[in-house]
Scaffold this motif. Structure first.
Motif, PDB file in Angstrom:
ATOM      1  N   ASP A  74       0.802  -1.223   0.000  1.00  0.00           N
ATOM      2  CA  ASP A  74       0.000   0.000   0.000  1.00  0.00           C
ATOM      3  C   ASP A  74       0.836   1.275   0.000  1.00  0.00           C
ATOM      4  OD1 ASP A  74      -2.670  -1.348   0.377  1.00  0.00           O
ATOM      5  OD2 ASP A  74      -1.685  -2.005   2.226  1.00  0.00           O
ATOM      6  N   GLY A  75       2.102   1.173   0.376  1.00  0.00           N
ATOM      7  CA  GLY A  75       2.909   2.378   0.445  1.00  0.00           C
ATOM      8  C   GLY A  75       4.400   2.095   0.388  1.00  0.00           C
ATOM      9  N   ILE A  76       5.161   3.113  -0.044  1.00  0.00           N
ATOM     10  CA  ILE A  76       6.624   3.048  -0.082  1.00  0.00           C
ATOM     11  C   ILE A  76       7.146   4.372   0.449  1.00  0.00           C
ATOM     12  CG2 ILE A  76       8.681   2.837  -1.521  1.00  0.00           C
ATOM     13  CD1 ILE A  76       6.918   1.291  -3.556  1.00  0.00           C
ATOM     14  N   ILE A  77       8.027   4.305   1.437  1.00  0.00           N
ATOM     15  CA  ILE A  77       8.676   5.511   1.949  1.00  0.00           C
ATOM     16  C   ILE A  77      10.167   5.370   1.698  1.00  0.00           C
ATOM     17  CG2 ILE A  77       8.870   4.634   4.338  1.00  0.00           C
ATOM     18  CD1 ILE A  77       8.235   7.629   5.177  1.00  0.00           C
ATOM     19  N   ALA A  78      10.760   6.398   1.096  1.00  0.00           N
ATOM     20  CA  ALA A  78      12.147   6.305   0.628  1.00  0.00           C
ATOM     21  C   ALA A  78      13.022   7.349   1.309  1.00  0.00           C
ATOM     22  CB  ALA A  78      12.203   6.496  -0.889  1.00  0.00           C
ATOM     23  N   GLY A  79      14.300   7.005   1.496  1.00  0.00           N
ATOM     24  CA  GLY A  79      15.240   7.892   2.155  1.00  0.00           C
ATOM     25  C   GLY A  79      15.701   9.060   1.322  1.00  0.00           C
ATOM     26  N   ASN A  80      15.454   9.041   0.013  1.00  0.00           N
ATOM     27  CA  ASN A  80      15.688  10.225  -0.812  1.00  0.00           C
ATOM     28  C   ASN A  80      14.763  10.192  -2.021  1.00  0.00           C
ATOM     29  OD1 ASN A  80      16.916   8.452  -2.647  1.00  0.00           O
ATOM     30  ND2 ASN A  80      18.725   9.734  -2.948  1.00  0.00           N
ATOM     31  N   ASP A  81      14.719  11.310  -2.748  1.00  0.00           N
ATOM     32  CA  ASP A  81      13.817  11.414  -3.892  1.00  0.00           C
ATOM     33  C   ASP A  81      14.270  10.553  -5.056  1.00  0.00           C
ATOM     34  OD1 ASP A  81      11.978  13.100  -2.738  1.00  0.00           O
ATOM     35  OD2 ASP A  81      12.873  14.931  -3.526  1.00  0.00           O
ATOM     36  N   THR A  82      15.570  10.365  -5.201  1.00  0.00           N
ATOM     37  CA  THR A  82      16.060   9.558  -6.307  1.00  0.00           C
ATOM     38  C   THR A  82      15.512   8.133  -6.208  1.00  0.00           C
ATOM     39  OG1 THR A  82      18.074  10.888  -6.332  1.00  0.00           O
ATOM     40  CG2 THR A  82      18.122   8.830  -7.547  1.00  0.00           C
ATOM     41  N   MET A  83      15.569   7.549  -5.015  1.00  0.00           N
ATOM     42  CA  MET A  83      14.990   6.216  -4.814  1.00  0.00           C
ATOM     43  C   MET A  83      13.472   6.263  -4.938  1.00  0.00           C
ATOM     44  SD  MET A  83      17.369   4.555  -1.776  1.00  0.00           S
ATOM     45  CE  MET A  83      16.813   5.714  -0.529  1.00  0.00           C
ATOM     46  N   ALA A  84      12.863   7.320  -4.423  1.00  0.00           N
ATOM     47  CA  ALA A  84      11.402   7.437  -4.521  1.00  0.00           C
ATOM     48  C   ALA A  84      10.951   7.467  -5.976  1.00  0.00           C
ATOM     49  CB  ALA A  84      10.929   8.694  -3.792  1.00  0.00           C
ATOM     50  N   LEU A  85      11.717   8.152  -6.819  1.00  0.00           N
ATOM     51  CA  LEU A  85      11.357   8.232  -8.235  1.00  0.00           C
ATOM     52  C   LEU A  85      11.538   6.887  -8.937  1.00  0.00           C
ATOM     53  CD1 LEU A  85      12.878  11.738  -8.919  1.00  0.00           C
ATOM     54  CD2 LEU A  85      10.445  11.140  -9.076  1.00  0.00           C
ATOM     55  N   GLY A  86      12.539   6.111  -8.521  1.00  0.00           N
ATOM     56  CA  GLY A  86      12.652   4.741  -9.029  1.00  0.00           C
ATOM     57  C   GLY A  86      11.444   3.920  -8.636  1.00  0.00           C
ATOM     58  N   ALA A  87      10.968   4.120  -7.405  1.00  0.00           N
ATOM     59  CA  ALA A  87       9.765   3.427  -6.951  1.00  0.00           C
ATOM     60  C   ALA A  87       8.543   3.867  -7.741  1.00  0.00           C
ATOM     61  CB  ALA A  87       9.551   3.684  -5.462  1.00  0.00           C
ATOM     62  N   VAL A  88       8.449   5.169  -8.021  1.00  0.00           N
ATOM     63  CA  VAL A  88       7.324   5.690  -8.815  1.00  0.00           C
ATOM     64  C   VAL A  88       7.268   4.992 -10.174  1.00  0.00           C
ATOM     65  CG1 VAL A  88       6.472   7.721 -10.072  1.00  0.00           C
ATOM     66  CG2 VAL A  88       7.200   7.945  -7.688  1.00  0.00           C
ATOM     67  N   ALA A  89       8.432   4.847 -10.823  1.00  0.00           N
ATOM     68  CA  ALA A  89       8.477   4.217 -12.148  1.00  0.00           C
ATOM     69  C   ALA A  89       8.081   2.745 -12.074  1.00  0.00           C
ATOM     70  CB  ALA A  89       9.877   4.353 -12.740  1.00  0.00           C
ATOM     71  N   ALA A  90       8.541   2.034 -11.044  1.00  0.00           N
ATOM     72  CA  ALA A  90       8.201   0.613 -10.899  1.00  0.00           C
ATOM     73  C   ALA A  90       6.718   0.424 -10.598  1.00  0.00           C
ATOM     74  CB  ALA A  90       9.050  -0.012  -9.790  1.00  0.00           C
ATOM     75  N   VAL A  91       6.190   1.288  -9.761  1.00  0.00           N
ATOM     76  CA  VAL A  91       4.765   1.215  -9.420  1.00  0.00           C
ATOM     77  C   VAL A  91       3.906   1.524 -10.652  1.00  0.00           C
ATOM     78  CG1 VAL A  91       2.946   2.370  -8.098  1.00  0.00           C
ATOM     79  CG2 VAL A  91       5.066   1.669  -6.963  1.00  0.00           C
ATOM     80  N   LYS A  92       4.337   2.507 -11.428  1.00  0.00           N
ATOM     81  CA  LYS A  92       3.604   2.839 -12.653  1.00  0.00           C
ATOM     82  C   LYS A  92       3.636   1.684 -13.634  1.00  0.00           C
ATOM     83  CE  LYS A  92       3.339   6.309 -16.347  1.00  0.00           C
ATOM     84  NZ  LYS A  92       3.944   7.560 -16.893  1.00  0.00           N
ATOM     85  N   ALA A  93       4.806   1.052 -13.778  1.00  0.00           N
ATOM     86  CA  ALA A  93       4.932  -0.078 -14.702  1.00  0.00           C
ATOM     87  C   ALA A  93       4.038  -1.239 -14.283  1.00  0.00           C
ATOM     88  CB  ALA A  93       6.382  -0.534 -14.765  1.00  0.00           C
ATOM     89  N   ALA A  94       3.786  -1.353 -12.980  1.00  0.00           N
ATOM     90  CA  ALA A  94       2.933  -2.428 -12.472  1.00  0.00           C
ATOM     91  C   ALA A  94       1.454  -2.047 -12.479  1.00  0.00           C
ATOM     92  CB  ALA A  94       3.355  -2.795 -11.045  1.00  0.00           C
ATOM     93  N   GLY A  95       1.157  -0.829 -12.903  1.00  0.00           N
ATOM     94  CA  GLY A  95      -0.231  -0.377 -12.957  1.00  0.00           C
ATOM     95  C   GLY A  95      -0.852  -0.134 -11.593  1.00  0.00           C
ATOM     96  N   LEU A  96      -0.021   0.277 -10.616  1.00  0.00           N
ATOM     97  CA  LEU A  96      -0.502   0.415  -9.237  1.00  0.00           C
ATOM     98  C   LEU A  96      -0.394   1.848  -8.699  1.00  0.00           C
ATOM     99  CD1 LEU A  96       1.112  -2.844  -7.793  1.00  0.00           C
ATOM    100  CD2 LEU A  96      -1.317  -2.471  -8.322  1.00  0.00           C
ATOM    101  N   THR A  97      -0.271   2.805  -9.612  1.00  0.00           N
ATOM    102  CA  THR A  97      -0.090   4.188  -9.181  1.00  0.00           C
ATOM    103  C   THR A  97      -1.213   4.664  -8.281  1.00  0.00           C
ATOM    104  OG1 THR A  97       1.206   4.740 -11.148  1.00  0.00           O
ATOM    105  CG2 THR A  97       0.179   6.573  -9.968  1.00  0.00           C
ATOM    106  N   ASP A  98      -2.440   4.304  -8.602  1.00  0.00           N
ATOM    107  CA  ASP A  98      -3.585   4.772  -7.806  1.00  0.00           C
ATOM    108  C   ASP A  98      -3.664   4.088  -6.445  1.00  0.00           C
ATOM    109  OD1 ASP A  98      -4.344   6.470  -9.833  1.00  0.00           O
ATOM    110  OD2 ASP A  98      -5.768   5.056 -10.720  1.00  0.00           O
ATOM    111  N   LYS A  99      -2.960   2.981  -6.270  1.00  0.00           N
ATOM    112  CA  LYS A  99      -3.054   2.223  -5.026  1.00  0.00           C
ATOM    113  C   LYS A  99      -1.925   2.530  -4.052  1.00  0.00           C
ATOM    114  CE  LYS A  99      -3.210  -2.570  -3.283  1.00  0.00           C
ATOM    115  NZ  LYS A  99      -2.019  -2.526  -2.398  1.00  0.00           N
ATOM    116  N   ILE A 100      -0.699   2.637  -4.560  1.00  0.00           N
ATOM    117  CA  ILE A 100       0.472   2.720  -3.689  1.00  0.00           C
ATOM    118  C   ILE A 100       0.880   4.177  -3.464  1.00  0.00           C
ATOM    119  CG2 ILE A 100       2.908   2.095  -3.458  1.00  0.00           C
ATOM    120  CD1 ILE A 100       2.330  -0.446  -4.996  1.00  0.00           C
ATOM    121  N   LYS A 101       0.986   4.553  -2.200  1.00  0.00           N
ATOM    122  CA  LYS A 101       1.365   5.905  -1.807  1.00  0.00           C
ATOM    123  C   LYS A 101       2.887   5.961  -1.606  1.00  0.00           C
ATOM    124  CE  LYS A 101      -3.051   6.565  -1.586  1.00  0.00           C
ATOM    125  NZ  LYS A 101      -3.735   7.156  -2.766  1.00  0.00           N
TER     126      LYS A 101
END
Length: 333
Positions: free
Chosen positions: A231-258
């Motif tokens: 349901d959520g991902i919290i990252a220690g910096n924005d660079t890692m957070a943006l990698g998470a954003v791309a992976a979540v988008k690729a999985a079609g889960l943008t609307d679900k994962i915060k």
């Protein structure tokens, strides 16, 4: 929850946005720093200031290098700007170069809290004061200043927003930075201080992605392949957070994962506006770099900085509600 850490020797960042310089007031119990090697000598402004940071392809490090470079030139100095790429050996070589060029001061975002102690001491022994920005070293009395973001306070801000975005429940993953970087541990601890008090939030995985976007993408992709019940991902910096954003988008889960990050980068702000991230925490990279140069100039021209060695600047929370108020690692004037 734990209260905010005290600001040492400088005003809070809200005041710094006006002038990007330290306060004239010293906190009680903190002696001002007279520098490391030049207390007996005062000089006119001018000469070389060496600016050394991690990889310049990271927008955070580029912002601090650019800010330090511009401020030093404004004050009448020549500059050299280089990246150590988080390699202590390369950092040592760059310090040697600064020494051979008789730099008046070094502005350094270091390559490791323990691994950088020798390099900073080497510069001090050569009569060149070192002003550390963003990252501390695990020793005092060597650097002329260690000016960092209040990472614990900022992490607590981000964690509070993460809890809010998650609705106080669900499963989440934490992405942690480099183990050799003290900021990684401090931010993770700040997150835990807040999230650990919410019993319905369950951490199901915690991995280091070493501040790296591609590594974060790969690790989140693997986690989501095992289970999409995140349901959520919290990252220690924005660079890692943006990698998470791309992976979540690729999985079609943008609307679900915060997703919440840390740095306040322009790319993270854009992701917040697009709905891919919920928040980031601004650490004022440009302001801290400018402060370091100003204090170097103060030491060079007067023989002392007028500030304690350890200085901590408060962070600010950026969400969709205030994202338009922020630019390149700073609040817009």
């Amino acid at each position: 929850m734990r209260g905010r850490l005290a600001i040492l020797g400088v005003a809070a960042v809200s005041a710094l946005t006006v002038g990007a310089c330290g306060s004239d007031e010293e906190p009680s119990g903190s002696a001002s720093n007279s520098g490391t090697a030049t207390t007996e000598a005062k000089a006119e402004a001018g000469g070389l200031i060496a600016i050394i940071t991690p990889a310049s392809d990271n927008p955070f490090f580029k912002a601090e290098a650019d800010a330090a470079d511009a401020k030093a030139k404004e004050l009448g100095y020549e500059t050299s700007v280089a990246s150590h790429d988080d390699d202590p050996n390369k950092q040592s070589q760059l310090i040697d170069t600064a020494i051979s060029r008789k730099a008046k001061a070094i502005i350094l975002d270091n390559a490791g809290a323990d691994a950088s102690i020798g390099a900073v001491k080497k510069a001090k022994d050569a009569g060149i004061p070192v002003f550390l920005i963003d990252r501390e070293i695990n020793e005092t009395g060597i650097a002329a200043a260690q000016i960092v973001s209040n990472n614990a306070q900022g992490a607590q801000l981000g964690a509070q927003e993460f809890v809010k975005a998650m609705g106080g429940k669900g499963k989440y993953v934490e992405l942690v930075g480099k183990e050799t970087d003290t900021n990684a541990g401090v931010r993770s601890g700040g997150y835990a201080d807040v999230i650990g008090q919410v019993p319905d939030l369950k951490e199901v995985d915690k991995q280091s992605a070493n501040w790296d976007q591609q590594e974060a993408f790969t690790k989140v992709e693997t986690i989501l392949q095992r289970s999409k019940d995140i349901d959520g991902i919290i990252a220690g910096n924005d660079t890692m957070a943006l990698g998470a954003v791309a992976a979540v988008k690729a999985a079609g889960l943008t609307d679900k994962i915060k997703i919440v990050g840390f740095d306040g980068s322009p790319d993270a702000i854009a992701a917040i506006k697009d709905g891919g991230m919920q928040a980031t925490v601004l650490q004022p990279a440009a302001l801290i770099a400018e402060m370091a140069v100003e204090q170097a100039n103060q030491l060079i021209t007067t023989g002392e900085t007028g500030q304690p060695e350890k200085q901590s600047i408060d962070c600010e929370l950026i969400t969709a509600e205030n994202a338009d108020d922020y630019g390149v690692f700073a609040k817009k004037s």
